[in-house]
Design a protein around this motif. Structure first.
Motif, mmCIF file in Angstrom:
data_model
loop_
_atom_site.group_PDB
_atom_site.id
_atom_site.type_symbol
_atom_site.label_atom_id
_atom_site.label_comp_id
_atom_site.label_asym_id
_atom_site.label_seq_id
_atom_site.Cartn_x
_atom_site.Cartn_y
_atom_site.Cartn_z
ATOM 1 N N LYS A 1 50.702 -0.250 33.355
ATOM 2 C CA LYS A 1 49.810 0.066 34.475
ATOM 3 C C LYS A 1 48.503 0.621 33.899
ATOM 4 O O LYS A 1 48.461 1.050 32.752
ATOM 5 N N PRO A 2 47.436 0.608 34.692
ATOM 6 C CA PRO A 2 46.156 1.135 34.189
ATOM 7 C C PRO A 2 46.266 2.618 33.807
ATOM 8 O O PRO A 2 47.033 3.363 34.409
ATOM 9 N N ASP A 3 45.491 3.014 32.797
ATOM 10 C CA ASP A 3 45.441 4.417 32.410
ATOM 11 C C ASP A 3 44.864 5.244 33.551
ATOM 12 O O ASP A 3 44.155 4.729 34.421
ATOM 13 N N LEU A 4 45.166 6.525 33.512
ATOM 14 C CA LEU A 4 44.743 7.450 34.565
ATOM 15 C C LEU A 4 43.539 8.281 34.131
ATOM 16 O O LEU A 4 43.437 8.673 32.967
ATOM 17 N N LYS A 5 42.682 8.570 35.096
ATOM 18 C CA LYS A 5 41.568 9.483 34.847
ATOM 19 C C LYS A 5 42.120 10.907 34.740
ATOM 20 O O LYS A 5 43.012 11.295 35.497
ATOM 21 N N ALA A 6 41.607 11.674 33.806
ATOM 22 C CA ALA A 6 42.061 13.052 33.592
ATOM 23 C C ALA A 6 41.955 13.866 34.877
ATOM 24 O O ALA A 6 41.014 13.699 35.655
ATOM 25 N N GLU A 7 42.942 14.733 35.073
ATOM 26 C CA GLU A 7 42.927 15.691 36.182
ATOM 27 C C GLU A 7 43.188 17.081 35.582
ATOM 28 O O GLU A 7 44.197 17.721 35.858
ATOM 29 N N PHE A 8 42.265 17.509 34.745
ATOM 30 C CA PHE A 8 42.404 18.808 34.085
ATOM 31 C C PHE A 8 42.243 19.922 35.118
ATOM 32 O O PHE A 8 41.513 19.772 36.099
ATOM 33 N N SER A 9 42.923 21.041 34.884
ATOM 34 C CA SER A 9 42.875 22.171 35.808
ATOM 35 C C SER A 9 42.900 23.469 35.006
ATOM 36 O O SER A 9 42.936 23.457 33.779
ATOM 37 N N ASP A 10 42.908 24.572 35.727
ATOM 38 C CA ASP A 10 43.000 25.890 35.095
ATOM 39 C C ASP A 10 44.452 26.308 34.854
ATOM 40 O O ASP A 10 44.698 27.389 34.321
ATOM 41 N N ALA A 11 45.413 25.477 35.269
ATOM 42 C CA ALA A 11 46.828 25.818 35.084
ATOM 43 C C ALA A 11 47.140 25.890 33.593
ATOM 44 O O ALA A 11 46.826 24.970 32.843
ATOM 45 N N PRO A 12 47.741 26.984 33.145
ATOM 46 C CA PRO A 12 48.010 27.156 31.715
ATOM 47 C C PRO A 12 49.238 26.374 31.247
ATOM 48 O O PRO A 12 50.181 26.165 32.007
ATOM 49 N N PHE A 13 49.187 25.952 29.997
ATOM 50 C CA PHE A 13 50.330 25.310 29.359
ATOM 51 C C PHE A 13 51.246 26.405 28.829
ATOM 52 O O PHE A 13 51.076 26.899 27.724
ATOM 53 N N LYS A 14 52.205 26.770 29.670
ATOM 54 C CA LYS A 14 53.178 27.799 29.297
ATOM 55 C C LYS A 14 54.550 27.138 29.172
ATOM 56 O O LYS A 14 54.711 25.954 29.480
ATOM 57 N N ARG A 15 55.513 27.884 28.716
ATOM 58 C CA ARG A 15 56.876 27.385 28.574
ATOM 59 C C ARG A 15 57.343 26.740 29.879
ATOM 60 O O ARG A 15 57.198 27.315 30.954
ATOM 61 N N GLY A 16 57.884 25.519 29.779
ATOM 62 C CA GLY A 16 58.413 24.815 30.935
ATOM 63 C C GLY A 16 57.415 23.934 31.665
ATOM 64 O O GLY A 16 57.794 23.162 32.540
ATOM 65 N N VAL A 17 56.141 23.992 31.314
ATOM 66 C CA VAL A 17 55.119 23.163 31.957
ATOM 67 C C VAL A 17 55.219 21.734 31.430
ATOM 68 O O VAL A 17 55.507 21.504 30.256
ATOM 69 N N LEU A 18 54.966 20.764 32.314
ATOM 70 C CA LEU A 18 54.911 19.362 31.927
ATOM 71 C C LEU A 18 53.467 18.896 31.954
ATOM 72 O O LEU A 18 52.736 19.165 32.908
ATOM 73 N N GLY A 19 53.078 18.199 30.909
ATOM 74 C CA GLY A 19 51.731 17.659 30.802
ATOM 75 C C GLY A 19 51.785 16.191 30.432
ATOM 76 O O GLY A 19 52.800 15.704 29.925
ATOM 77 N N LEU B 1 45.985 23.936 24.631
ATOM 78 C CA LEU B 1 45.973 22.705 25.421
ATOM 79 C C LEU B 1 45.289 22.894 26.778
ATOM 80 O O LEU B 1 44.941 21.913 27.438
ATOM 81 N N ASN B 2 45.097 24.148 27.179
ATOM 82 C CA ASN B 2 44.536 24.438 28.504
ATOM 83 C C ASN B 2 43.202 23.741 28.710
ATOM 84 O O ASN B 2 42.306 23.808 27.866
ATOM 85 N N GLY B 3 43.089 23.038 29.845
ATOM 86 C CA GLY B 3 41.854 22.353 30.198
ATOM 87 C C GLY B 3 41.593 21.086 29.409
ATOM 88 O O GLY B 3 40.556 20.450 29.590
#
Length: 170
Positions: A86-104, A128-130
Protein backbone atom coordinates in the motif's frame (compact mmCIF):
# COMPACT_ATOMS: atom_id res chain seq x y z
CA UNK A 1 -13.61 -12.55 47.29
CA UNK A 2 -9.89 -12.07 46.75
CA UNK A 3 -10.07 -13.11 43.10
CA UNK A 4 -12.90 -10.64 42.49
CA UNK A 5 -10.69 -7.85 43.78
CA UNK A 6 -7.85 -8.95 41.53
CA UNK A 7 -9.97 -9.10 38.40
CA UNK A 8 -12.15 -6.03 39.00
CA UNK A 9 -9.60 -3.49 37.69
CA UNK A 10 -9.11 -5.53 34.49
CA UNK A 11 -12.87 -5.66 33.88
CA UNK A 12 -13.24 -1.93 34.51
CA UNK A 13 -10.39 -1.24 32.07
CA UNK A 14 -11.89 -3.47 29.39
CA UNK A 15 -15.31 -1.84 29.75
CA UNK A 16 -13.81 1.62 29.31
CA UNK A 17 -11.98 0.76 26.09
CA UNK A 18 -13.52 1.30 22.66
CA UNK A 19 -13.44 -2.11 20.88
CA UNK A 20 -12.99 -0.37 17.52
CA UNK A 21 -9.80 1.25 18.83
CA UNK A 22 -8.39 -1.73 20.70
CA UNK A 23 -6.12 -4.43 19.27
CA UNK A 24 -5.46 -7.92 20.55
CA UNK A 25 -1.92 -9.06 19.73
CA UNK A 26 -1.46 -12.77 20.42
CA UNK A 27 2.14 -13.79 21.11
CA UNK A 28 3.67 -17.14 22.15
CA UNK A 29 3.43 -16.24 25.85
CA UNK A 30 -0.03 -14.61 25.85
CA UNK A 31 -2.23 -11.77 24.65
CA UNK A 32 -1.24 -8.11 24.54
CA UNK A 33 -3.99 -5.47 24.62
CA UNK A 34 -3.23 -2.28 22.70
CA UNK A 35 -5.17 0.96 22.90
CA UNK A 36 -5.10 2.71 19.53
CA UNK A 37 -4.60 6.48 19.40
CA UNK A 38 -6.59 7.88 16.44
CA UNK A 39 -6.50 11.23 18.25
CA UNK A 40 -2.74 11.33 17.59
CA UNK A 41 -2.41 9.50 14.27
CA UNK A 42 -5.75 8.86 12.51
CA UNK A 43 -4.20 7.74 9.20
CA UNK A 44 -1.71 5.38 10.83
CA UNK A 45 -4.40 3.86 13.05
CA UNK A 46 -6.64 3.39 10.00
CA UNK A 47 -3.78 1.61 8.17
CA UNK A 48 -3.00 -0.66 11.14
CA UNK A 49 -6.68 -1.62 11.45
CA UNK A 50 -6.98 -2.17 7.68
CA UNK A 51 -3.93 -4.46 7.58
CA UNK A 52 -5.01 -6.22 10.78
CA UNK A 53 -8.44 -6.94 9.32
CA UNK A 54 -6.78 -8.34 6.18
CA UNK A 55 -4.74 -10.74 8.35
CA UNK A 56 -1.53 -9.10 7.14
CA UNK A 57 0.24 -9.26 10.52
CA UNK A 58 -0.66 -12.86 11.37
CA UNK A 59 2.51 -14.98 11.32
CA UNK A 60 4.91 -12.08 10.85
CA UNK A 61 8.22 -12.25 12.73
CA UNK A 62 9.80 -9.74 15.07
CA UNK A 63 12.84 -9.16 12.86
CA UNK A 64 14.60 -6.53 15.01
CA UNK A 65 14.46 -6.85 18.78
CA UNK A 66 16.90 -4.72 20.78
CA UNK A 67 17.08 -5.24 24.54
CA UNK A 68 16.34 -2.03 26.43
CA UNK A 69 14.90 -0.42 23.28
CA UNK A 70 12.14 -2.04 21.19
CA UNK A 71 10.72 -4.99 19.22
CA UNK A 72 9.98 -4.38 15.52
CA UNK A 73 7.66 -6.31 13.19
CA UNK A 74 5.32 -5.80 10.24
CA UNK A 75 7.60 -6.74 7.35
CA UNK A 76 6.35 -9.71 5.31
CA UNK A 77 9.92 -10.39 4.10
CA UNK A 78 11.25 -10.55 7.68
CA UNK A 79 14.25 -8.43 6.66
CA UNK A 80 13.17 -4.94 7.70
CA UNK A 81 13.07 -3.86 4.05
CA UNK A 82 9.49 -4.83 3.12
CA UNK A 83 6.04 -3.37 3.46
CA UNK A 84 2.40 -3.94 2.66
CA UNK A 85 2.33 -2.85 -0.98
CA UNK A 86 0.00 0.00 0.00
CA UNK A 87 1.17 3.61 -0.40
CA UNK A 88 3.46 5.00 2.31
CA UNK A 89 1.89 7.23 4.93
CA UNK A 90 2.53 10.89 5.63
CA UNK A 91 4.09 11.42 9.07
CA UNK A 92 1.73 12.20 11.94
CA UNK A 93 4.26 13.28 14.55
CA UNK A 94 2.91 14.47 17.91
CA UNK A 95 4.04 15.51 21.37
CA UNK A 96 3.24 12.03 22.74
CA UNK A 97 6.43 10.63 24.30
CA UNK A 98 8.00 7.31 23.37
CA UNK A 99 7.78 5.62 26.74
CA UNK A 100 7.66 1.96 27.72
CA UNK A 101 4.73 0.22 26.01
CA UNK A 102 4.22 2.85 23.28
CA UNK A 103 3.81 1.67 19.68
CA UNK A 104 5.36 3.66 16.87
CA UNK A 105 5.62 3.30 13.12
CA UNK A 106 8.96 2.33 11.68
CA UNK A 107 10.13 4.27 8.65
CA UNK A 108 13.14 4.85 6.41
CA UNK A 109 15.06 8.16 6.33
CA UNK A 110 12.11 9.94 4.74
CA UNK A 111 9.66 10.98 7.49
CA UNK A 112 6.78 10.12 5.11
CA UNK A 113 7.86 6.50 4.47
CA UNK A 114 5.93 4.57 7.16
CA UNK A 115 3.95 1.69 5.68
CA UNK A 116 3.29 -1.45 7.74
CA UNK A 117 6.24 -1.93 10.08
CA UNK A 118 5.86 -0.94 13.70
CA UNK A 119 7.69 -1.24 16.98
CA UNK A 120 6.82 -1.62 20.66
CA UNK A 121 9.03 0.15 23.18
CA UNK A 122 10.64 -1.94 25.96
CA UNK A 123 11.85 1.23 27.70
CA UNK A 124 11.55 4.99 27.33
CA UNK A 125 13.13 6.42 24.17
CA UNK A 126 12.90 10.20 24.38
CA UNK A 127 15.27 10.66 21.39
CA UNK A 128 12.41 9.37 19.17
CA UNK A 129 9.93 12.03 20.35
CA UNK A 130 8.59 14.11 17.48
CA UNK A 131 10.54 12.04 14.91
CA UNK A 132 8.33 8.96 14.64
CA UNK A 133 4.55 8.51 14.70
CA UNK A 134 2.98 7.25 17.94
CA UNK A 135 -0.20 5.27 17.19
CA UNK A 136 -0.90 3.14 20.25
CA UNK A 137 0.04 1.94 23.71
CA UNK A 138 0.08 -1.42 25.48
CA UNK A 139 -2.49 -1.38 28.29
CA UNK A 140 -2.21 -5.05 29.30
CA UNK A 141 0.21 -7.91 28.65
CA UNK A 142 3.48 -5.98 28.52
CA UNK A 143 5.14 -8.98 30.18
CA UNK A 144 4.48 -10.91 26.95
CA UNK A 145 6.21 -8.20 24.92
CA UNK A 146 9.14 -8.36 27.35
CA UNK A 147 9.44 -12.10 26.58
CA UNK A 148 10.04 -11.58 22.81
CA UNK A 149 13.36 -13.16 21.73
CA UNK A 150 16.11 -10.57 21.22
CA UNK A 151 18.37 -10.17 18.18
CA UNK A 152 18.99 -8.24 14.95
CA UNK A 153 17.64 -10.53 13.59
CA UNK A 154 16.89 -13.07 16.31
CA UNK A 155 18.25 -16.55 15.54
CA UNK A 156 14.80 -18.03 16.17
CA UNK A 157 12.42 -15.03 15.93
CA UNK A 158 9.07 -14.86 17.67
CA UNK A 159 6.00 -14.39 15.49
CA UNK A 160 2.69 -12.63 15.79
CA UNK A 161 0.30 -15.53 16.19
CA UNK A 162 -2.75 -13.41 15.50
CA UNK A 163 -3.60 -9.73 15.60
CA UNK A 164 -7.20 -8.54 15.58
CA UNK A 165 -9.32 -5.48 16.23
CA UNK A 166 -11.26 -6.14 19.45
CA UNK A 167 -14.55 -5.29 17.71
CA UNK A 168 -13.92 -8.24 15.35
CA UNK A 169 -12.57 -10.68 17.98
CA UNK A 170 -13.85 -14.22 17.74
Amino acid sequence: MVSALIFAPMSAMAQDMDPENTLYLDLKDGQVVIQLRPDLAPNHVARIKELTREGFYDGQVFHRVIDGFMAQTGDPTGTGMGGSGKPDLKAEFSDAPFKRGVLGMARAGNPNSANSQFFIMFDDGDWLNGKYTVWGEVVDGMEHVDAITRGEPPANPDKIIKMQVAADAT
